[in-house]
Design an enzyme around this catalytic site. Sequence first.
Site, PDB file in Angstrom:
ATOM      1  N   ASP A   1      20.432  17.044  -8.371  1.00 13.64           N
ATOM      2  CA  ASP A   1      20.914  16.925  -9.743  1.00 13.64           C
ATOM      3  C   ASP A   1      21.837  18.085 -10.070  1.00 13.64           C
ATOM      4  O   ASP A   1      21.895  19.082  -9.343  1.00 13.64           O
ATOM      5  CB  ASP A   1      19.752  16.832 -10.748  1.00 13.64           C
ATOM      6  CG  ASP A   1      18.633  17.832 -10.482  1.00 13.64           C
ATOM      7  OD1 ASP A   1      18.861  18.812  -9.743  1.00 13.64           O
ATOM      8  OD2 ASP A   1      17.535  17.641 -11.013  1.00 13.64           O
TER       9      ASP A   1
ATOM     10  N   ASN B   1       7.486  17.408 -18.288  1.00 12.84           N
ATOM     11  CA  ASN B   1       7.412  16.111 -18.987  1.00 12.84           C
ATOM     12  C   ASN B   1       7.324  14.959 -17.978  1.00 12.84           C
ATOM     13  O   ASN B   1       7.520  13.805 -18.341  1.00 12.84           O
ATOM     14  CB  ASN B   1       8.638  15.920 -19.888  1.00 12.84           C
ATOM     15  CG  ASN B   1       9.947  15.988 -19.103  1.00 12.84           C
ATOM     16  OD1 ASN B   1       9.927  16.140 -17.879  1.00 12.84           O
ATOM     17  ND2 ASN B   1      11.059  15.876 -19.784  1.00 12.84           N
TER      18      ASN B   1
ATOM     19  N   HIS C   1       9.318  14.531 -15.352  1.00 12.33           N
ATOM     20  CA  HIS C   1      10.585  14.109 -14.745  1.00 12.33           C
ATOM     21  C   HIS C   1      10.602  14.416 -13.252  1.00 12.33           C
ATOM     22  O   HIS C   1       9.937  15.333 -12.773  1.00 12.33           O
ATOM     23  CB  HIS C   1      11.807  14.708 -15.474  1.00 12.33           C
ATOM     24  CG  HIS C   1      12.055  16.166 -15.293  1.00 12.33           C
ATOM     25  ND1 HIS C   1      12.736  16.932 -16.227  1.00 12.33           N
ATOM     26  CD2 HIS C   1      11.765  17.033 -14.292  1.00 12.33           C
ATOM     27  CE1 HIS C   1      12.843  18.170 -15.801  1.00 12.33           C
ATOM     28  NE2 HIS C   1      12.257  18.261 -14.627  1.00 12.33           N
TER      29      HIS C   1
ATOM     30  N   GLU D   1      14.612  11.876 -16.900  1.00 10.29           N
ATOM     31  CA  GLU D   1      13.803  12.232 -18.047  1.00 10.29           C
ATOM     32  C   GLU D   1      13.043  11.008 -18.554  1.00 10.29           C
ATOM     33  O   GLU D   1      13.528   9.871 -18.433  1.00 10.29           O
ATOM     34  CB  GLU D   1      14.722  12.738 -19.166  1.00 10.29           C
ATOM     35  CG  GLU D   1      15.508  14.000 -18.809  1.00 10.29           C
ATOM     36  CD  GLU D   1      14.674  15.258 -18.913  1.00 10.29           C
ATOM     37  OE1 GLU D   1      13.664  15.361 -18.175  1.00 10.29           O
ATOM     38  OE2 GLU D   1      15.030  16.134 -19.701  1.00 10.29           O
TER      39      GLU D   1
HETATM   40  C1  F6R Z   1      15.403  20.745 -10.063  1.00  9.19           C
HETATM   41  C2  F6R Z   1      14.861  19.539 -10.659  1.00  9.19           C
HETATM   42  C3  F6R Z   1      13.663  19.517 -11.556  1.00  9.19           C
HETATM   43  C4  F6R Z   1      12.564  20.511 -11.169  1.00  9.19           C
HETATM   44  C5  F6R Z   1      11.404  20.446 -12.167  1.00  9.19           C
HETATM   45  C6  F6R Z   1      10.350  21.493 -11.884  1.00  9.19           C
HETATM   46  O1  F6R Z   1      16.524  20.425  -9.239  1.00  9.19           O
HETATM   47  O2  F6R Z   1      15.400  18.509 -10.453  1.00  9.19           O
HETATM   48  O3  F6R Z   1      13.140  18.212 -11.559  1.00  9.19           O
HETATM   49  O4  F6R Z   1      12.111  20.214  -9.888  1.00  9.19           O
HETATM   50  O5  F6R Z   1      11.881  20.628 -13.474  1.00  9.19           O
HETATM   51  O6  F6R Z   1      10.893  22.766 -12.060  1.00  9.19           O
HETATM   52  P1  F6R Z   1      10.104  24.084 -11.632  1.00  9.19           P
HETATM   53  O7  F6R Z   1       9.913  23.964 -10.169  1.00  9.19           O
HETATM   54  O8  F6R Z   1      10.991  25.240 -11.966  1.00  9.19           O
HETATM   55  O9  F6R Z   1       8.822  24.065 -12.374  1.00  9.19           O
END
Ligand code: F6R
Length: 243
Positions: A67, A136, A138, A143
């Site tokens: 992403d 959340n 995702h 999302e």
């Molecule tokens: C990052 C991404 C997000 C994270 C998720 C968890 O490229 O796509 O989905 O993997 O928000 O983030 P952390 O690991 O920082 O808790």
Amino acid sequence: MKLEICPDIETVSQIAAERLATMIRAKPDLGIVVATGNTPMPVYAELVRMQARGEVDCRNLRVFQLDAYLGINDDDPRSLFGWMMRSFITPLGIAPENVVRFAALPPDPPAECLSYAAKVRAMGGYDVAVLGLGPNGHLGFNEPPSADDAPTRVVALTEQSVASNGHYWGGPDAVPRQSMTAGMDLLLSARAILLVVTGSRKQIILNQTLHGPVTPQVPASYLQTRPQALILADADAAGGKTA
Ligand code: F6R
């Protein structure tokens, strides 16, 4: 979906890196989509150490960006492409031509998303997806609500993601409000899915992911329908339980 609970982050990271190394030894040009965020960083660091010890050779991997924030150039510290380069591509010595990415400042973001998805499909899809769990639910920037067929697209970040990503960049005001993300359709079709979940702040959402209804409101809950998904969690995320 399978669940493995480990006592701590170090063990999660070692096991995750070992799983990846096994796949890479079997297929050196494995197609891998890699999350940024904090969770998988120790996994990537462990893979780098394994490569330095001669236990695995990651240089022929084909890597896919997961992403990207919209409106952020590569030289911006908030660039997720830059984060992937620093944590994965460069330390593992992967050639830039083996990386499939989202263009940094695409003139037509929806067309860029279509083009990314077409490239992934033309290359046979992902062999493995290494993912983190959003607070959340995702996956990537899918999302809530995101159903299992949600395509690669431009997405508006929810307030919860803005708040949580604010931890990386010094506060919510620094977080871009839109992103491009690999779709649920591509991620759930990966031949192997490794979801890494650590820390007590993921306890509630991990519980919903594992045991709640399969719903677009918790995109990660679709992993319940995927036998090729392995969730590696530490005891903090799993509510103090160890396997
Ligand atoms: C990052 C991404 C997000 C994270 C998720 C968890 O490229 O796509 O989905 O993997 O928000 O983030 P952390 O690991 O920082 O808790």
